[in-house]
Design an enzyme around this catalytic site. Structure first.
Site, PDB file in Angstrom:
ATOM      1  N   TYR A 140       0.880  -1.179   0.078  1.00 16.34           N
ATOM      2  CA  TYR A 140      -0.040  -0.046   0.088  1.00 16.34           C
ATOM      3  C   TYR A 140       0.820   1.241  -0.225  1.00 16.34           C
ATOM      4  O   TYR A 140       0.398   2.326  -0.468  1.00 16.34           O
ATOM      5  CB  TYR A 140      -0.911   0.189   1.241  1.00 16.34           C
ATOM      6  CG  TYR A 140      -2.354  -0.612   1.081  1.00 16.34           C
ATOM      7  CD1 TYR A 140      -2.275  -1.911   0.583  1.00 16.34           C
ATOM      8  CD2 TYR A 140      -3.424  -0.024   1.317  1.00 16.34           C
ATOM      9  CE1 TYR A 140      -3.618  -2.607   0.524  1.00 16.34           C
ATOM     10  CE2 TYR A 140      -4.589  -0.754   1.226  1.00 16.34           C
ATOM     11  CZ  TYR A 140      -4.551  -1.861   0.900  1.00 16.34           C
ATOM     12  OH  TYR A 140      -5.856  -2.691   0.775  1.00 16.34           O
ATOM     13  N   LYS A 191       3.328 -15.332   2.173  1.00 16.10           N
ATOM     14  CA  LYS A 191       3.461 -16.230   0.894  1.00 16.10           C
ATOM     15  C   LYS A 191       4.986 -16.476   0.958  1.00 16.10           C
ATOM     16  O   LYS A 191       5.550 -16.074  -0.214  1.00 16.10           O
ATOM     17  CB  LYS A 191       2.862 -15.154  -0.236  1.00 16.10           C
ATOM     18  CG  LYS A 191       2.953 -15.843  -1.834  1.00 16.10           C
ATOM     19  CD  LYS A 191       1.705 -16.776  -1.544  1.00 16.10           C
ATOM     20  CE  LYS A 191       1.679 -17.808  -3.022  1.00 16.10           C
ATOM     21  NZ  LYS A 191       0.799 -18.803  -3.151  1.00 16.10           N
ATOM     22  N   ASP A 223      -3.036 -18.270   0.274  1.00 22.06           N
ATOM     23  CA  ASP A 223      -4.074 -18.957  -0.650  1.00 22.06           C
ATOM     24  C   ASP A 223      -4.802 -19.885   0.206  1.00 22.06           C
ATOM     25  O   ASP A 223      -5.861 -19.922   0.272  1.00 22.06           O
ATOM     26  CB  ASP A 223      -3.600 -19.474  -2.008  1.00 22.06           C
ATOM     27  CG  ASP A 223      -2.357 -20.241  -1.629  1.00 22.06           C
ATOM     28  OD1 ASP A 223      -1.527 -20.191  -0.735  1.00 22.06           O
ATOM     29  OD2 ASP A 223      -1.818 -20.968  -2.691  1.00 22.06           O
ATOM     30  N   ASP A 247      -6.280  -7.036   4.063  1.00 20.67           N
ATOM     31  CA  ASP A 247      -7.432  -6.457   3.542  1.00 20.67           C
ATOM     32  C   ASP A 247      -8.538  -7.251   2.927  1.00 20.67           C
ATOM     33  O   ASP A 247      -9.689  -7.373   2.986  1.00 20.67           O
ATOM     34  CB  ASP A 247      -6.887  -5.405   2.264  1.00 20.67           C
ATOM     35  CG  ASP A 247      -8.009  -4.849   1.736  1.00 20.67           C
ATOM     36  OD1 ASP A 247      -8.948  -4.104   2.598  1.00 20.67           O
ATOM     37  OD2 ASP A 247      -8.055  -4.678   0.459  1.00 20.67           O
ATOM     38  N   ASP A 251     -12.327  -9.285   4.677  1.00 19.87           N
ATOM     39  CA  ASP A 251     -13.656  -9.233   3.944  1.00 19.87           C
ATOM     40  C   ASP A 251     -14.158 -10.558   4.065  1.00 19.87           C
ATOM     41  O   ASP A 251     -15.328 -10.738   4.103  1.00 19.87           O
ATOM     42  CB  ASP A 251     -13.513  -8.577   2.542  1.00 19.87           C
ATOM     43  CG  ASP A 251     -13.846  -7.103   2.522  1.00 19.87           C
ATOM     44  OD1 ASP A 251     -13.317  -6.489   3.457  1.00 19.87           O
ATOM     45  OD2 ASP A 251     -14.335  -6.545   1.504  1.00 19.87           O
TER      46      ASP A 251
HETATM   47  C1  IPM Z   1     -10.067  -1.409   4.222  1.00 22.27           C
HETATM   48  C2  IPM Z   1     -10.515  -0.560   2.833  1.00 22.27           C
HETATM   49  C3  IPM Z   1      -9.441   0.250   2.419  1.00 22.27           C
HETATM   50  C4  IPM Z   1      -8.357  -0.530   2.126  1.00 22.27           C
HETATM   51  C5  IPM Z   1      -9.613   1.031   1.230  1.00 22.27           C
HETATM   52  C6  IPM Z   1     -10.864   1.981   1.327  1.00 22.27           C
HETATM   53  C7  IPM Z   1      -8.304   2.072   0.903  1.00 22.27           C
HETATM   54  O1  IPM Z   1     -10.769  -1.470   1.809  1.00 22.27           O
HETATM   55  O2  IPM Z   1     -10.044  -0.389   5.343  1.00 22.27           O
HETATM   56  O3  IPM Z   1     -10.119  -2.513   4.199  1.00 22.27           O
HETATM   57  O4  IPM Z   1      -7.974  -1.075   1.040  1.00 22.27           O
HETATM   58  O5  IPM Z   1      -7.399  -0.683   3.276  1.00 22.27           O
HETATM   59 MG    MG Z   2     -10.735  -3.555   2.655  1.00 24.51          MG
END
Ligand code: IPM
Ligand code: MG
Length: 356
Positions: A140, A191, A223, A247, A251
């Site tokens: 990032y 990884k 993975d 990240d 999710d």
């Molecule tokens: C998160 C989001 C952010 C990230 C984006 C909005 C920049 O997806 O906080 O997980 O990728 O960190």
């Molecule tokens: Mg995210």
């Protein structure tokens, strides 16, 4: 001395959900919690107000604050702005300017919502995972980065995935400390079969692990970790990983719990100053409709009380109030279950207040 809380609603549903979380804070304040709230724009709202996603005044405010409560950033109207003016840059700027390197993303399944998960109830019931994501390094932020034209005249995009030993060491320590307070199991996700940076990651995590004899440390390729998370997520207690892997995995873990609308997060610096935000985004498709789930943001207030304000009892009270609201069958659309009663953002906020 009263603690300063910077409130940054941001964009989209951020505005609506923050309003409900602020009601909770104001209520605790009326009971004696010594906090001072100030609001400032960030993300698209920052761009609209001051021409950039992290306005100088907002940055000055958050630097002075003891804790920050953030809604969400982003919206379709900002997508064509140059990259450095996009709302996400405001969020990334907050993380790096404040040195918020440790991102804690719990994935907890409320038993009342087991059937809202897309996985079978027995796979997710009782789920309680903590993902510790490194937040200010890795791909990032790595340099060099950009889009250039190569020797063949072709355009190419490039980013750099880099971690220094101290960066790995400090996030590993955060994860081990958390594991010590939980089930004493830590899975480090990397990884290392392909990436040198992961090879170093694994080595440093192992070294830190030598100081935490009670914690059972394991290593998993990312993975496989993604697969194991949907196969049998209850094998995990605490996971620690790089910025981008975290990240993605967070999710996936969020969805195990039925709704991303339920999950709070904390981003901490070396002194437990923190920024607290729901892990979902600004959801432009439902913004302004009054249907967004404010619970992740309200639970973020609980995390703030726990990690930055040292108010564990109040944090527990909020968590319990949310539990009772769910027991009553009150549901925003994203967590609707059979027999539940569907309500909107404001009603959900009020229901939590009533339980408090
Ligand atoms: C998160 C989001 C952010 C990230 C984006 C909005 C920049 O997806 O906080 O997980 O990728 O960190
Ligand atoms: Mg995210």
């Amino acid at each position: 001395m009263s603690k300063k809380i910077a409130v940054l609603p941001g964009d989209g549903i951020g505005v609506e959900i923050i309003a409900e979380a602020v009601k909770v804070l104001e209520h605790l304040k009326s009971e004696g919690l010594d906090v001072e709230l100030s609001e400032a724009p960030v993300g698209g709202a920052g761009y609209d107000a001051a021409g950039k996603p992290l306005p100088d005044e907002t940055l000055a405010l958050v630097k002075q604050a003891d804790a920050i409560l953030l809604g969400a950033v982003g919206g379709p109207q900002y997508e064509n702005l140059p990259r450095e003016l996009r709302p996400e840059r405001g969020l990334l700027g907050l993380r790096s300017e404040l040195g918020l390197f440790a991102n804690l993303r719990p994935a907890i399944l409320y038993p009342q919502l087991a059937e809202a998960s897309s996985l079978k109830a027995d796979v997710v019931s009782g789920l309680d995972i903590m993902i510790v994501r490194e937040l200010t390094g890795g791909i990032y932020f790595g340099e060099p980065r950009g889009i250039r034209t190569n020797a063949n005249g072709e355009r190419e995009g490039f980013n750099t995935l880099v971690y220094s030993e101290p960066e790995i060491d400090r996030i590993a320590r955060v994860a081990f400390d958390i594991a010590m307070k939980r089930g004493k199991q830590l899975c480090s996700v990397d990884k290392a079969n392909v990436l040198e940076v992961s090879e170093l990651w694994r080595e440093v995590v192992k070294n830190v692990g030598a100081e935490y004899g009670e914690v059972e440390l394991s290593h998993m390729y990312v993975d496989n970790a993604a697969m194991q998370l949907v196969k049998w997520p209850k094998q995990f207690d605490v996971m620690v990983t790089k910025n981008m892997f975290g990240d993605i995995l967070s999710d996936a873990a969020a969805m195990l719990t039925g709704s991303i609308g339920m999950l709070p997060s904390a981003s901490l610096d070396a002194n437990s100053k923190g920024m607290y935000e729901p892990i979902h985004g600004s959801a432009p498709d439902i913004a302004g409709k009054g249907v967004a789930n404010p619970l992740a943001t309200i639970l973020s207030v609980a995390m703030m009380l726990r990690y930055s304000l040292d108010e564990t009892v109040l944090a527990d009270r909020i968590d319990a109030a949310v539990g009772r609201v769910l027991d009553k069958g009150l549901r925003t659309p994203d967590i609707m279950t059979a027999g539940g009663r569907q309500i909107g953002t404001v009603e959900m906020g009020e229901a939590v207040l009533a339980e408090l």
